[in-house]
Design an enzyme around this catalytic site. Sequence first.
Site, mmCIF file in Angstrom:
data_model
loop_
_atom_site.group_PDB
_atom_site.id
_atom_site.type_symbol
_atom_site.label_atom_id
_atom_site.label_comp_id
_atom_site.label_asym_id
_atom_site.label_seq_id
_atom_site.Cartn_x
_atom_site.Cartn_y
_atom_site.Cartn_z
ATOM 1 N N TYR A 2 16.823 42.704 37.663
ATOM 2 C CA TYR A 2 16.585 43.926 36.888
ATOM 3 C C TYR A 2 15.087 44.089 36.686
ATOM 4 O O TYR A 2 14.403 43.143 36.293
ATOM 5 C CB TYR A 2 17.293 43.817 35.532
ATOM 6 C CG TYR A 2 17.119 45.043 34.653
ATOM 7 C CD1 TYR A 2 17.699 46.268 35.004
ATOM 8 C CD2 TYR A 2 16.377 44.971 33.474
ATOM 9 C CE1 TYR A 2 17.545 47.380 34.199
ATOM 10 C CE2 TYR A 2 16.226 46.089 32.654
ATOM 11 C CZ TYR A 2 16.812 47.295 33.015
ATOM 12 O OH TYR A 2 16.659 48.396 32.217
ATOM 13 N N ASP A 19 7.939 39.800 38.713
ATOM 14 C CA ASP A 19 8.299 40.486 37.482
ATOM 15 C C ASP A 19 8.564 39.407 36.433
ATOM 16 O O ASP A 19 9.651 38.850 36.341
ATOM 17 C CB ASP A 19 9.523 41.377 37.699
ATOM 18 C CG ASP A 19 9.905 42.117 36.416
ATOM 19 O OD1 ASP A 19 9.251 41.881 35.380
ATOM 20 O OD2 ASP A 19 10.849 42.931 36.463
ATOM 21 N N LYS A 55 7.997 41.931 26.905
ATOM 22 C CA LYS A 55 8.721 41.098 25.946
ATOM 23 C C LYS A 55 7.767 40.244 25.081
ATOM 24 O O LYS A 55 7.240 40.752 24.104
ATOM 25 C CB LYS A 55 9.799 40.284 26.664
ATOM 26 C CG LYS A 55 10.823 41.263 27.284
ATOM 27 C CD LYS A 55 12.116 40.713 27.769
ATOM 28 C CE LYS A 55 13.082 41.867 28.060
ATOM 29 N NZ LYS A 55 13.525 41.993 29.442
HETATM 30 C C1 LIG Z 1 13.506 43.406 30.197
HETATM 31 C C2 LIG Z 1 13.046 43.434 31.588
HETATM 32 C C3 LIG Z 1 12.454 44.578 32.160
HETATM 33 C C4 LIG Z 1 12.414 45.890 31.451
HETATM 34 O O1 LIG Z 1 11.615 45.882 30.322
HETATM 35 P P1 LIG Z 1 11.828 47.036 29.218
HETATM 36 O O2 LIG Z 1 10.756 46.747 28.225
HETATM 37 O O3 LIG Z 1 13.225 46.875 28.711
HETATM 38 O O4 LIG Z 1 11.634 48.332 29.917
HETATM 39 C C5 LIG Z 1 11.937 44.480 33.437
HETATM 40 N N1 LIG Z 1 11.994 43.346 34.118
HETATM 41 C C6 LIG Z 1 12.558 42.230 33.616
HETATM 42 C C7 LIG Z 1 12.580 40.985 34.438
HETATM 43 C C8 LIG Z 1 13.122 42.236 32.354
HETATM 44 O O5 LIG Z 1 13.711 41.135 31.888
#
Ligand SMILES: *Cc1c(COP(=O)(O)O)cnc(C)c1O
Length: 428
Positions: free
Chosen positions: A141, A236, A264
């Site tokens: 994701y 990511d 995060k």
């Molecule tokens: C949470 C997450 C996102 C998205 O971040 P948001 O702040 O919810 O838009 C993208 N990549 C990874 C790996 C994530 O865990």
Amino acid sequence: MNQKDLWFQACEKIPGGVNSPVRAFGGVGGQPVFMDRSEGAYLYDIQGKAYIDLVLSFGPIILGHRPPQVIHALQKQLEKGLSYGATTSAEVNLAKQILKMIPNMDMIRLVNSGTEATMSAVRLARGFTKKNKILKFKGCYHGHGDSFLIQAGSGALTHGVPSSLGVTPGVAKDTLVAPYNHLEAVESIFESHPDEIAAVIVEPVAGNMGVVLPKPGFLEGLRALTKKHASLLIFDEVMTGFRVAKGGAAELYQVQPDLFTLGKIIGGGLPLAAYAGTREIMEMVSPLGGVYQAGTLSGNPMATAAGLSQLEHLEQLNPWDDLQEKTQYLAQSLKNAAQKEGVSVQVNQVASMFTVFFSKNAVTDTDSALAANASEYAQFFHLMLERGVYLPPSQYEAAFLSTAHTSSVIESIIDKAQESFKIMAKNQ
Ligand SMILES: *Cc1c(COP(=O)(O)O)cnc(C)c1O
């Protein structure tokens, strides 16, 4: 107002009652709990019932809820202002702090969410390489940008199929999808799309199909293939950054990406994210270069105050070895507890991230994650919730520990899991 009335009103006014889908408990059934406040390892609902929190806002809360340093930094900023739309010293300090912690990056741009970070990083990769396609992995994701909402159906290894309504076929065709941990698939996609792939984007530890670890050689293989084909490698690390090690998965696995996306933890619980890269690449970002990206609230003073304070405190505390030890102990104890009751589980764990999969077989990619028994997870979730432990409301979301989860909190989680497994075994 009670939980039931609030939920009724939420569903009247907000699609599905929530502002982010997984919070609706669709994956486990039942009605979500309205939370009111938090402290340390605990969340408290609107009736005052306490829960040991293993969701931790889906990742940001690594120092426990309301760490004094972060609260103090926010109180200080509150006296000074909320948003200026002008440059501030906190932005410079936060940029320096992040670049000190993650390996070998020269420049960084702050944004407001992980979604923005990944969208911007991919645009930058396309601008830099002058290529159009990206390669992602099934079950990873990267936020809700159109390019990322592509799921590979069987045989869709070469051309993506949209997995959300509203994603146009035009966008979908530029996203190629490979199965996680399958390097040969990546290799063959590169061979069938020579000179077309701007970047490979990957969660270096997958956290969004439940926790799935990269197989030895997988990340190294991606590094070698992207180099060979003049593509960029984007880690990511929105979830893994500052979580699995001070310098994220890149440090833990000793593989150097071209671009990082972060989120995060860097916001300390406020909306803040970032993308970072080498000077050569980052100098293509507007206003220096031709890749446009902007944000009214980007670098917001409250968010940067919280983020900077959380990162400074984290670095000083250096809790990563301790978190790894505690979480490994929890994972092993959960496995033992399940085994004792004859319940089959796999507990995938790295650093302070873990997932309990209800499966007899190892979980190494999306297909093996989907083969786990999600209805057993739902039972476990509700048994734990009743007992005051708040697990992710889906088999496919990572659970976390924070520095506020003491040994006695962990023992309490294990006791409650043992009770829950026992009941599950009896009901089988
Ligand atoms: C949470 C997450 C996102 C998205 O971040 P948001 O702040 O919810 O838009 C993208 N990549 C990874 C790996 C994530 O865990």
